[in-house]
Every structure is written in C-alpha cells, then in structure tokens.
Design a protein around this motif. Sequence first.
Motif, mmCIF file in Angstrom:
data_model
loop_
_atom_site.group_PDB
_atom_site.id
_atom_site.type_symbol
_atom_site.label_atom_id
_atom_site.label_comp_id
_atom_site.label_asym_id
_atom_site.label_seq_id
_atom_site.Cartn_x
_atom_site.Cartn_y
_atom_site.Cartn_z
ATOM 1 N N TYR A 165 -3.898 -4.035 -8.597
ATOM 2 C CA TYR A 165 -3.700 -2.626 -8.350
ATOM 3 C C TYR A 165 -3.459 -1.469 -9.327
ATOM 4 O O TYR A 165 -4.195 -0.453 -9.529
ATOM 5 C CB TYR A 165 -2.364 -2.568 -7.541
ATOM 6 C CG TYR A 165 -1.841 -1.232 -7.302
ATOM 7 C CD1 TYR A 165 -2.383 -0.340 -5.974
ATOM 8 C CD2 TYR A 165 -0.787 -0.609 -7.964
ATOM 9 C CE1 TYR A 165 -1.839 0.911 -5.681
ATOM 10 C CE2 TYR A 165 -0.375 0.765 -7.601
ATOM 11 C CZ TYR A 165 -0.948 1.661 -6.570
ATOM 12 O OH TYR A 165 -0.411 2.763 -6.225
ATOM 13 N N ASN A 188 -3.571 0.386 -13.093
ATOM 14 C CA ASN A 188 -4.678 0.886 -13.942
ATOM 15 C C ASN A 188 -3.934 1.635 -14.801
ATOM 16 O O ASN A 188 -3.820 2.721 -14.919
ATOM 17 C CB ASN A 188 -5.783 1.993 -13.326
ATOM 18 C CG ASN A 188 -6.214 1.152 -12.011
ATOM 19 O OD1 ASN A 188 -6.977 0.130 -11.870
ATOM 20 N ND2 ASN A 188 -6.209 1.683 -10.719
ATOM 21 N N GLU A 208 -10.768 7.608 -10.289
ATOM 22 C CA GLU A 208 -11.763 6.656 -9.346
ATOM 23 C C GLU A 208 -11.231 5.137 -9.242
ATOM 24 O O GLU A 208 -11.181 4.575 -7.905
ATOM 25 C CB GLU A 208 -13.107 6.507 -9.682
ATOM 26 C CG GLU A 208 -14.122 7.849 -9.904
ATOM 27 C CD GLU A 208 -13.995 8.548 -8.289
ATOM 28 O OE1 GLU A 208 -14.213 7.599 -7.365
ATOM 29 O OE2 GLU A 208 -14.174 9.661 -8.452
ATOM 30 N N ALA A 209 -10.651 4.776 -10.291
ATOM 31 C CA ALA A 209 -9.981 3.498 -10.134
ATOM 32 C C ALA A 209 -8.770 3.565 -9.448
ATOM 33 O O ALA A 209 -8.147 2.648 -8.650
ATOM 34 C CB ALA A 209 -9.787 2.920 -11.614
ATOM 35 N N HIS A 222 -8.171 5.675 -7.153
ATOM 36 C CA HIS A 222 -8.473 5.955 -5.777
ATOM 37 C C HIS A 222 -8.874 4.677 -4.942
ATOM 38 O O HIS A 222 -8.414 4.430 -3.971
ATOM 39 C CB HIS A 222 -9.644 6.821 -5.455
ATOM 40 C CG HIS A 222 -10.236 7.514 -4.079
ATOM 41 N ND1 HIS A 222 -9.141 7.950 -3.345
ATOM 42 C CD2 HIS A 222 -11.141 7.277 -3.597
ATOM 43 C CE1 HIS A 222 -9.749 8.322 -2.044
ATOM 44 N NE2 HIS A 222 -11.157 7.891 -2.293
ATOM 45 N N LYS A 223 -9.653 3.877 -5.495
ATOM 46 C CA LYS A 223 -9.963 2.432 -5.239
ATOM 47 C C LYS A 223 -8.914 1.598 -4.971
ATOM 48 O O LYS A 223 -8.591 0.880 -4.057
ATOM 49 C CB LYS A 223 -10.936 1.906 -6.131
ATOM 50 C CG LYS A 223 -11.604 0.393 -5.509
ATOM 51 C CD LYS A 223 -12.468 -0.229 -6.521
ATOM 52 C CE LYS A 223 -12.985 -1.515 -6.327
ATOM 53 N NZ LYS A 223 -13.899 -2.009 -6.949
ATOM 54 N N SER A 224 -7.777 1.498 -5.935
ATOM 55 C CA SER A 224 -6.643 0.827 -5.674
ATOM 56 C C SER A 224 -5.642 1.509 -4.556
ATOM 57 O O SER A 224 -5.288 0.482 -3.791
ATOM 58 C CB SER A 224 -5.823 0.961 -6.971
ATOM 59 O OG SER A 224 -6.500 0.296 -7.963
ATOM 60 N N ASN A 262 -6.580 2.925 -1.900
ATOM 61 C CA ASN A 262 -7.438 2.405 -0.524
ATOM 62 C C ASN A 262 -7.336 1.084 -0.289
ATOM 63 O O ASN A 262 -7.195 0.932 0.967
ATOM 64 C CB ASN A 262 -8.937 3.096 -0.697
ATOM 65 C CG ASN A 262 -9.130 4.576 -0.450
ATOM 66 O OD1 ASN A 262 -8.297 5.268 0.095
ATOM 67 N ND2 ASN A 262 -10.212 5.066 -1.141
ATOM 68 N N LEU A 263 -7.128 0.300 -1.493
ATOM 69 C CA LEU A 263 -7.140 -0.983 -0.890
ATOM 70 C C LEU A 263 -5.535 -1.531 -0.635
ATOM 71 O O LEU A 263 -5.631 -2.177 0.364
ATOM 72 C CB LEU A 263 -7.701 -2.023 -2.286
ATOM 73 C CG LEU A 263 -7.565 -3.269 -2.149
ATOM 74 C CD1 LEU A 263 -8.465 -3.849 -0.990
ATOM 75 C CD2 LEU A 263 -7.981 -3.948 -3.421
#
Length: 242
Positions: free
Chosen positions: A67, A69, A84-85, A87-89, A91-92
């Motif tokens: 999770y 970054n 972007e990293a 946002h990805k974390s 959302n996951l």
Amino acid sequence: MKKAFTMAEVLITLGIIAVVAAMTLPALIQKYNIQVTEVRLKKFYSIFNQAILQSTLKNGPYEGWNYWNNDITQEDGTTINRQEANHKSFNLYIAPFLKVYSTKKLKYTAGTYAGDEYYMYYLSDGSAFRYSRHENREIFFYPRNPEKCLKMEEQGQSVYGTCVFAFTFYPLRNNEKWVHHYKKGLEPFLFQWSGTDDYLYNANVYGCKIQNSANGGGYYCTAIIQRNGWKVPNDYPRKIVY
C-alpha cells in the motif's frame, strides 16, 4: 388620525439593525465553521479507520499490504509525484470500504509543484481529502470548500489548521520519529512529536502556531483538536475559515 413611523425613524431602525448584524454575523460564521470542523473531523477519523479495519479483514494485517508509496528522490533532490501510485493503492485497499461520492483529478497551479496533478476524494457531506503529492503516509482533510482552501494555499496563505487538517496512516516504523503512529490506523499527524502539549503548539516546523505552511506549519493542529475530544479548544491559535 393614523399613527405611523416617520421615514427618519425607519432609517434609524434599519441602521441599528445593520450595525448589530455587522457585529454579530462574523461571530456566528466562526461558530458555524468551528462546529462543522469538529463534526467532520471526528466523522472522517471514524470512517477512515473503519475502512482500514474492514480492509484488514479482507487483505490481512496491514504490515503485509503493498500500500505505502514512500518518497522517490530525483538527482536534483526533488521528489517524484506519486499520485497515480497513491490512487491505485487507495482504490485497492481503502476505497472499497469507504463511500467516496466523487473523485477529481486536480492540478497545482502555482508554487514548486505547479503543473503536477493529484486526486481529490469527495465525501457526501461536502468534505474531501487527498494524499500528499510524493507519498501516501500523509492524508489532508478538507472539512468544507476544498477548492477555496487550495487556492488560499497556492496564494501563499497558511492553511493547515484553518481549512485543511493533517492526518497520517503509517503504522510500520517503531522509531522515535514514528512512535506515535506505530501499529495504529489513521491518526492526527504526530511525526516527531515530543509528547508535550507545548510542542504541539510551538514546535519549530509542525507546531500549530507556525505560519509556514510550505514546511508543515500547522500540521499538529489536528492533534490539538483530537486531544480536546474533537472540540476546538478556547486557546486554539488559528482562525478556522472556509
């Protein structure tokens, strides 16, 4: 003969009403801003930590999450934008358990990071939050009017503890700097806190009285409110504005 007010009497009365309104309205607005801040800070703290707990039930203990970054520094010493990293974390691991009303990709328009994009997550009550530009340990919560607060910051105003409040979710490190976040969920920003109330107010970098937002001035303001039962104390050193 019918009795009536003269025009002069009406104008004098209206003038008195206007003076009284001008004297009382700012106090009423400030009281409302404080109440909104108290309610929404407490709510955000609760729902985000509930989302963390629910995520651990699905994804296992957060020590094993992919999770966080952390900073990546370029050769010139500047940090890379990791939105972007982040946002990805989000959302996951968090978004499935947190009711986000809408998401916007915004852009810094002034300052060191002008042109960099970032994500703002809006909740149904009008509040919003975002991650730090270059990592996702720090989370910044806007109880009301986030766009206005962002403009104030870009204009160089000191906004932390006035219209935006700093939190941290980084439970991994057990050293002196991070001890107040170790094995905890989302908490008010307490990185490097000495443990005293005076430090929360007057610390050279993050203290609530420090006006330099660019270096973290005001980050400790959130902890002051939390430690007072999520109530803005009478000696709070900043004016809350939206």
